[in-house]
Design an enzyme around this catalytic site. Structure first.
Site, PDB file in Angstrom:
ATOM      1  N   ASP A 167      45.274  39.865  45.230  1.00  0.00           N
ATOM      2  CA  ASP A 167      45.266  41.252  44.751  1.00  0.00           C
ATOM      3  C   ASP A 167      45.619  42.124  45.942  1.00  0.00           C
ATOM      4  O   ASP A 167      44.971  42.019  47.012  1.00  0.00           O
ATOM      5  CB  ASP A 167      43.886  41.644  44.221  1.00  0.00           C
ATOM      6  CG  ASP A 167      43.483  40.855  42.987  1.00  0.00           C
ATOM      7  OD1 ASP A 167      44.370  40.293  42.310  1.00  0.00           O
ATOM      8  OD2 ASP A 167      42.267  40.802  42.697  1.00  0.00           O
ATOM      9  N   GLU A 224      47.396  43.777  35.263  1.00  0.00           N
ATOM     10  CA  GLU A 224      46.946  44.258  36.572  1.00  0.00           C
ATOM     11  C   GLU A 224      48.133  44.350  37.525  1.00  0.00           C
ATOM     12  O   GLU A 224      48.658  43.315  37.951  1.00  0.00           O
ATOM     13  CB  GLU A 224      45.883  43.318  37.167  1.00  0.00           C
ATOM     14  CG  GLU A 224      44.605  43.216  36.333  1.00  0.00           C
ATOM     15  CD  GLU A 224      43.614  42.207  36.894  1.00  0.00           C
ATOM     16  OE1 GLU A 224      42.513  42.103  36.334  1.00  0.00           O
ATOM     17  OE2 GLU A 224      43.942  41.512  37.892  1.00  0.00           O
TER      18      GLU A 224
END
Length: 249
Positions: A167, A224
């Site tokens: 991420d 995401e």
């Protein structure tokens, strides 16, 4: 006497016809010769030879070297860390990791380092929010948010549990985060990769990040914008190794 001569003559005739028949089988047919002369010669292309190399479409096995867990900063110190789960600044509002580290499989870390090098040419850099995540932490997250759009089901294990997902976001040369359509771990429509709202610049920055990651084989998660799976993520096993058991180099 006549019968004897007749038998002798018959034998001579038989021998003659037999000799003619044998001679015809040895001589090539004129039509066949003509046809063969008109046929182009067969050229054997190098590509027609037996394939001695691995098919380019064939998946290659993960080597033990690529499978080992490493700290990203042992590969590239220019990747900035902001490991949110090592702080209370996350959607669970509590510290989940004992230390702020980005641990990845070596194969994934190598590719992420190349992304960093590519971005540096445009005076940009990576800031990482999360990398390897022990399975025990995944279970805690699932208790709070059992929604597979945003949290991997621990029964199957997530890409993070394999050390094969990251991420992250982009920062400029001053270390300032580039504007994105949503904050990290927002878990709203604005976090989706196809979200068309927000500012034009935020969507442009999101695309810049995606293009840089895809160039090195990473694939994004639809829900995401910050999540990317490493190449061959599905070849790695789910792990629950604590961070203090993972070497820093």
């Amino acid at each position: 006497m006549i019968n004897r001569w007749w038998k002798f003559l018959s034998l001579i005739i038989c021998i003659f016809f037999l000799a003619v028949a044998c001679n015809e089988t040895k001589l090539p047919n004129n039509n066949a010769i003509a046809n063969s002369q008109n046929q182009p010669k067969q050229i054997i292309s190098p590509s027609a030879s037996p394939n001695l190399e691995t098919d380019s479409n064939e998946q290659t096995a993960i080597t033990p070297a690529d499978a080992r867990l490493v700290d990203i900063q042992s590969i590239n110190k220019n990747v900035l860390l902001d490991i949110r789960y090592a702080t209370p600044n996350n959607f669970l509002k509590k510290k989940l990791y004992p230390e702020a580290r980005c641990v990845l499989r070596y194969g994934a870390a190598k590719q992420l380092s190349l992304v960093q090098q590519d971005l540096a040419k445009n005076k940009l850099s990576l800031k990482v929010y999360d990398c390897y995540r022990p399975l025990s932490v995944q279970k805690e997250m699932w208790k709070i948010l059992p929604d597979e759009r945003y949290v991997g089901n621990p029964a199957k294990g997530s890409r993070h549990n394999r050390g094969a997902a990251v991420d992250l976001t982009l920062i400029d040369s001053n270390g300032k985060e580039l504007e994105m359509p949503s904050a990290f771990d927002a878990f709203t429509q604005a976090s989706h990769r196809d979200y068309s709202g927000g500012s034009v610049q935020s969507r442009k920055n999101r695309q810049t990040l995606e293009d840089a990651m895809q160039k090195r084989g990473f694939t994004g998660l639809a829900t995401e914008w910050w999540h990317f799976d490493a190449p061959d993520w599905d070849k790695y096993a789910v792990m629950d190794a604590p961070f203090n058991k993972i070497p820093r180099k």
